[in-house]
Design a protein around this motif. Structure first.
Motif, short mmCIF file in Angstrom:
data_model
loop_
_atom_site.label_atom_id
_atom_site.label_comp_id
_atom_site.label_asym_id
_atom_site.label_seq_id
_atom_site.Cartn_x
_atom_site.Cartn_y
_atom_site.Cartn_z
N UNK A 1 41.96 47.35 37.53
CA UNK A 1 42.97 48.01 38.20
C UNK A 1 44.49 47.88 37.53
N UNK A 2 45.31 48.52 37.70
CA UNK A 2 46.63 48.13 37.10
C UNK A 2 46.82 47.63 35.98
N UNK A 3 47.33 48.34 34.68
CA UNK A 3 47.50 47.78 33.48
C UNK A 3 48.83 46.81 33.62
N UNK A 4 49.65 46.77 34.50
CA UNK A 4 50.96 46.03 34.34
C UNK A 4 50.70 44.64 34.98
N UNK A 5 49.66 44.28 35.55
CA UNK A 5 49.54 43.12 36.45
C UNK A 5 48.43 42.55 36.19
N UNK A 6 48.24 41.15 36.62
CA UNK A 6 46.74 40.36 36.70
C UNK A 6 45.90 40.79 37.84
N UNK A 7 44.60 40.96 37.60
CA UNK A 7 43.63 41.28 38.56
C UNK A 7 42.84 39.88 38.71
N UNK B 1 44.11 53.00 22.91
CA UNK B 1 45.47 53.51 22.91
C UNK B 1 46.60 52.34 22.81
N UNK B 2 46.18 51.03 22.69
CA UNK B 2 46.83 49.85 22.78
C UNK B 2 47.31 49.52 23.94
N UNK B 3 46.51 50.07 25.10
CA UNK B 3 46.96 49.57 26.46
C UNK B 3 46.15 48.23 26.73
N UNK B 4 47.05 47.20 27.58
CA UNK B 4 46.20 45.97 27.84
C UNK B 4 45.95 46.00 29.44
N UNK B 5 44.90 45.57 29.63
CA UNK B 5 44.58 45.40 31.15
C UNK B 5 44.16 44.00 31.13
N UNK B 6 44.65 43.06 32.24
CA UNK B 6 44.45 41.78 32.26
C UNK B 6 43.60 41.19 33.57
N UNK B 7 42.98 40.21 33.29
CA UNK B 7 42.28 39.43 34.62
C UNK B 7 42.16 38.09 34.47
#
Length: 138
Positions: A32-38, A55-61
């Protein structure tokens, strides 16, 4: 005494607000949430995992695990899927997005830090605190 009660009430409100900000996984396994860390899992080892989509979007965990390899940990959390062969796993799906080079000319590239990995995800031993990612490439 009133000041103590006021401080305790404020601390409780802060705790409630912070608990509402904790990230969870959707039912289909997407971060969830591309702007914060899961934060996912529990265990002795911890590493950072990022997904850069088409699209170059980053998702972080932040992954916590007792697994030995990055691939095992990502499979454990259903963040990757693919075809398993004698050479290891050919990752086709990352965080719910499937890329197939034979169909769309795009594939998932595995990175250790900022470097293109020279080992497969299922042969890469977890280094505590390290960063790993999959990036959509063509």
């Amino acid at each position: 005494m009133r000041k103590l009660i006021a401080v305790l009430c404020m601390l409780m409100m802060v705790c409630v607000l912070l608990c509402g900000c904790v990230e969870e996984m959707e039912e289909d396994g997407k971060i969830l949430n591309r702007d914060s860390l899961t934060v996912l899992g529990s265990g002795e080892k911890m590493f950072y995992f990022s997904v850069f989509d088409t699209d170059g979007n980053e998702r972080k965990a932040e992954i916590h695990t007792d697994c030995e390899t990055v691939g095992e940990a990502l499979l454990e959390h259903e963040l990757i899927a693919g075809e398993i062969s004698e050479y290891g796993i050919y990752v086709k799906t990352v965080d719910g997005t499937t890329l197939d080079y034979t169909e769309d000319g795009k594939y998932w590239a595995f990175y250790i830090g900022q470097e293109y990995a020279m080992t497969g995800v299922d042969f890469t031993e977890i280094e505590d605190g390290a960063s790993y990612s999959f990036r959509a490439e063509s």
